[in-house]
Scaffold this active site. Structure first.
Site, PDB file in Angstrom:
ATOM      1  N   GLY A  92       0.790  -1.218   0.000  1.00  0.00           N
ATOM      2  CA  GLY A  92       0.000   0.000   0.000  1.00  0.00           C
ATOM      3  C   GLY A  92       0.823   1.268   0.000  1.00  0.00           C
ATOM      4  O   GLY A  92       0.286   2.357   0.020  1.00  0.00           O
ATOM      5  N   CYS A  93       2.124   1.131  -0.024  1.00  0.00           N
ATOM      6  CA  CYS A  93       3.007   2.295  -0.070  1.00  0.00           C
ATOM      7  C   CYS A  93       3.621   2.354  -1.466  1.00  0.00           C
ATOM      8  O   CYS A  93       4.080   1.337  -1.990  1.00  0.00           O
ATOM      9  CB  CYS A  93       4.090   2.168   1.007  1.00  0.00           C
ATOM     10  SG  CYS A  93       4.961   3.699   1.345  1.00  0.00           S
ATOM     11  N   GLU A  94       3.609   3.517  -2.066  1.00  0.00           N
ATOM     12  CA  GLU A  94       4.100   3.664  -3.436  1.00  0.00           C
ATOM     13  C   GLU A  94       5.594   3.368  -3.560  1.00  0.00           C
ATOM     14  O   GLU A  94       6.046   2.840  -4.561  1.00  0.00           O
ATOM     15  CB  GLU A  94       3.803   5.081  -3.926  1.00  0.00           C
ATOM     16  CG  GLU A  94       4.046   5.265  -5.400  1.00  0.00           C
ATOM     17  CD  GLU A  94       3.548   6.610  -5.865  1.00  0.00           C
ATOM     18  OE1 GLU A  94       4.395   7.455  -6.206  1.00  0.00           O
ATOM     19  OE2 GLU A  94       2.315   6.817  -5.886  1.00  0.00           O
TER      20      GLU A  94
END
Length: 137
Positions: A50-52
């Site tokens: 969920g983290c770019e």
């Protein structure tokens, strides 16, 4: 385990008292420098979803207190993690359960200034903290 970063210089009150977004951003990026590279942490098991940007978080508990090791390729995400980890590192389960992360973030006012991808990264860190089962979801 992993070397833990010294976050003792971090003051949530200082960030809250900083009214100007540019000054807050500078402080967050300065905090990001407190996170030292941890190549051993960079495993699939510790990778946050969920983290770019690539971001890793691990947890240990010793004598009833919790510690977290963090690493990311982004200085801003590192700084945002410092904000959160400074609230939980060295704390007991009860102390961590008492933290209202939503209130912390509202008090700082970050939601008005962070890009959606950075907000997603911040939420991914919070969700992983909650995943460690000692935090009441």
């Amino acid at each position: 385990m992993y070397n833990l970063d010294d976050l003792s210089s971090v003051s949530l009150a200082e960030l809250i008292a900083t009214q100007n977004w540019q000054a807050q951003y500078r402080l967050i990026t300065q905090w990001g420098k407190l996170i030292q590279p941890k190549p051993a942490l960079r495993t699939t098991e510790n990778l946050l979803k969920g983290c770019e940007v690539s971001t890793w978080l691990a947890h240990t508990e010793e004598n009833g207190t919790h510690s977290f090791a963090f690493d990311s390729d982004s200085r801003v995400i590192n700084g945002l993690a410092v904000l959160l980890l400074s609230q939980v590192n060295g704390k007991t389960t009860a102390e961590i359960n008492a933290i209202d992360f939503k209130k912390v973030l509202l008090d700082v006012g970050l939601e008005k200034h962070l890009t959606p991808s950075r907000n997603n990264g911040l939420q991914a860190i919070i969700m992983r903290l909650k995943h460690f089962n000692f935090y009441k979801i």
